[in-house]
Design a protein around this motif. Structure first.
Motif, mmCIF file in Angstrom:
data_model
loop_
_atom_site.group_PDB
_atom_site.id
_atom_site.type_symbol
_atom_site.label_atom_id
_atom_site.label_comp_id
_atom_site.label_asym_id
_atom_site.label_seq_id
_atom_site.Cartn_x
_atom_site.Cartn_y
_atom_site.Cartn_z
ATOM 1 N N LEU A 20 27.490 -43.442 29.728
ATOM 2 C CA LEU A 20 27.845 -42.294 30.562
ATOM 3 C C LEU A 20 26.879 -42.146 31.732
ATOM 4 N N LEU A 21 25.585 -42.359 31.483
ATOM 5 C CA LEU A 21 24.606 -42.263 32.562
ATOM 6 C C LEU A 21 24.847 -43.346 33.606
ATOM 7 N N ARG A 22 25.090 -44.556 33.160
ATOM 8 C CA ARG A 22 25.293 -45.653 34.106
ATOM 9 C C ARG A 22 26.576 -45.466 34.906
ATOM 10 N N ARG A 23 27.598 -44.884 34.288
ATOM 11 C CA ARG A 23 28.816 -44.584 35.033
ATOM 12 C C ARG A 23 28.523 -43.632 36.204
ATOM 13 N N ALA A 24 27.485 -42.790 36.036
ATOM 14 C CA ALA A 24 27.129 -41.813 37.077
ATOM 15 C C ALA A 24 25.988 -42.297 37.964
ATOM 16 N N VAL A 26 22.945 -43.371 36.953
ATOM 17 C CA VAL A 26 21.610 -43.116 36.412
ATOM 18 C C VAL A 26 21.186 -44.329 35.586
ATOM 19 N N ASP A 27 20.016 -44.869 35.868
ATOM 20 C CA ASP A 27 19.527 -46.089 35.221
ATOM 21 C C ASP A 27 18.931 -45.760 33.855
ATOM 22 N N ALA A 28 19.381 -46.480 32.805
ATOM 23 C CA ALA A 28 18.904 -46.229 31.444
ATOM 24 C C ALA A 28 18.706 -47.540 30.709
ATOM 25 N N VAL A 29 17.753 -47.540 29.778
ATOM 26 C CA VAL A 29 17.518 -48.684 28.904
ATOM 27 C C VAL A 29 17.554 -48.182 27.463
ATOM 28 N N VAL A 30 18.049 -49.021 26.541
ATOM 29 C CA VAL A 30 18.165 -48.653 25.127
ATOM 30 C C VAL A 30 17.233 -49.530 24.302
ATOM 31 N N ILE A 115 28.864 -54.645 31.811
ATOM 32 C CA ILE A 115 28.242 -54.118 33.028
ATOM 33 C C ILE A 115 26.759 -54.499 33.138
ATOM 34 N N GLY A 116 26.263 -55.251 32.139
ATOM 35 C CA GLY A 116 24.886 -55.730 32.205
ATOM 36 C C GLY A 116 23.839 -54.684 31.917
ATOM 37 N N ALA A 117 24.159 -53.696 31.100
ATOM 38 C CA ALA A 117 23.183 -52.649 30.760
ATOM 39 C C ALA A 117 22.175 -53.192 29.754
ATOM 40 N N PRO A 118 20.879 -52.937 29.954
ATOM 41 C CA PRO A 118 19.864 -53.492 29.049
ATOM 42 C C PRO A 118 19.797 -52.761 27.706
ATOM 43 N N VAL A 119 19.870 -53.552 26.622
ATOM 44 C CA VAL A 119 19.698 -53.051 25.254
ATOM 45 C C VAL A 119 18.752 -54.011 24.543
#
Length: 388
Positions: A20-24, A26-30, A115-119
């Motif tokens: 949800l943050l990345r859709r808006a 906002v950069d986030a890492v898990v 989408i290449g989000a870091p986890v």
């Protein structure tokens, strides 16, 4: 490394928050302590409130849920010789969807990968530093190397035993807990469900729940003492006891088979206040636990993520109000959902230490429910989920 939000915990709440943050923008890492295979192997809840379904669609991952989930218009409650059908759709205009938490997590992983989000999986020795300052950071070890995440905010989605809640000083925290004197023995089996909707059964021998994951995969539970182990129960013994606790017309339809998973889970109600301190914001089991009777665990975590994602997105748009109000806003819904789970547990479980008075009160409660549209509506409103 630098990220705006560091999310500790890679279960469905942490993954959903990241998406949800990345859709808006906002950069986030898990950071997740376990491997991806372990996370996907956990058998958890499968009843999704309409609000959570709407959030998954908003996040762009609702298509498989839409195609494979089972929409339930109601549920069956039976106890003390009385059977009540609670018609959610008629009473509230809303429904619930049966779609396993594992499948929600899988959908989230696939989209975050796309989408290449870091986890980071198998992130060890996670520690939170300077959470009460304007420059918090998180350290962890991954594949033998030390890492540091500098961030603006930390989202604690790391469960009851995680580091996030315990970073909040004890002098600040207030914890409320009720531990129930029994657990749930659950099995998963490749068998058709006993009914088209979930069946909640109160019985003098103990509570039983007949649930499902799909048309050929059922999840059933029995109230059991905490003194035993799941291995003490053979499949035949489980099915025989489940039949005893169901009304005859449902027991006759029960199809049995070998279990593919069997475990005992203790039950507790737990709430920690506040849900924020400094730059830490708690969500899900890190802040609260409910007995599974009301199907609120995953759904409560989702409502936290709704409030927290909106608040963080608003912060980066220049509005601090939602973030300042996050704890109070989330806790108002947490306490109401916890009350519902507690009351349903009290109504349907056997509490032998409390004697015959409670049993008669339970019978009166179910009888009132059977004959009161107002009582049925109140139950339905809470079950399908109070508004965010």
């Amino acid at each position: 490394m630098r990220h705006q939000v560091c999310i500790i915990g890679g279960g469905p709440s942490g993954l959903l928050l990241s998406l949800l943050l990345r859709r808006a923008g906002v950069d986030a890492v898990v950071l997740e302590r376990r491997s991806r295979d372990y996370v996907l192997s956990r058998i958890r809840a499968g009843v999704l409130e309409q609000g959570l379904c709407d959030m998954l669609r908003e996040a762009g991952i609702g298509s498989r849920m839409q195609a494979e989930g089972f929409v339930h218009d109601g549920t069956i409650i039976t106890a003390h010789g009385t059977t009540v059908h609670i018609d959610f759709k008629k009473l509230t205009g809303k429904t619930v969807t049966i779609y396993g938490q594992t499948e929600v997590t899988r959908d989230l992983y696939e989209e975050l990968d796309r989408i290449g989000a870091p986890v980071f999986h198998e992130a060890e020795d996670v520690a939170i530093h300077d959470a009460d300052s304007d420059a918090p950071h998180v350290t962890f070890t991954h594949q033998g190397r030390s890492h540091r995440v500098d961030c603006d905010f930390i989202a604690g989605c790391d469960g009851f035993h995680g580091v996030s809640r315990n970073t909040i000083p004890k002098a600040v925290r207030r914890e409320f807990e009720n531990v129930y004197p029994f657990g749930w023995l659950g099995i998963l089996a490749h068998t058709p469900p006993v009914a088209d909707e979930l069946v909640y059964s109160g019985h003098e021998r103990g509570f039983a729940l007949c649930s499902m994951r799909n048309a050929n995969l059922s999840r059933h539970y029995l109230q059991v003492p905490l003194t035993g182990k799941a291995g003490d129960w053979s499949d035949d013994a489980f099915w025989a006891e489940l039949r005893r606790r169901l009304p005859p017309h449902l027991a006759e339809t029960l199809v049995t088979g070998p279990s593919i998973e069997k475990s005992i889970a203790p039950l507790r109600s737990f709430i920690s206040e506040p849900m924020s301190w400094g730059r830490i914001y708690l969500a899900g089991d890190a802040a609260h636990i409910v007995p599974p009777t009301g199907a609120k665990g995953l759904n409560l975590a989702a409502s936290d993520i709704h409030y927290l994602s909106k608040a963080l997105i608003a912060h980066y748009a220049g509005d601090e109000g939602l973030l300042a109000a996050y704890s109070a806003t989330a806790l108002a819904r947490v306490w109401k959902a916890s009350r519902f789970s507690w009351s349903l547990t009290r109504m349907l479980h056997h509490f032998p230490a409390e004697g015959s008075f409670l049993a008669r009160m339970q019978a009166a409660e179910v009888d009132y429910l059977a004959h009161s549209t107002a009582a049925q509506t109140a139950l339905a409103e809470n079950y399908v989920g109070l508004p965010y």
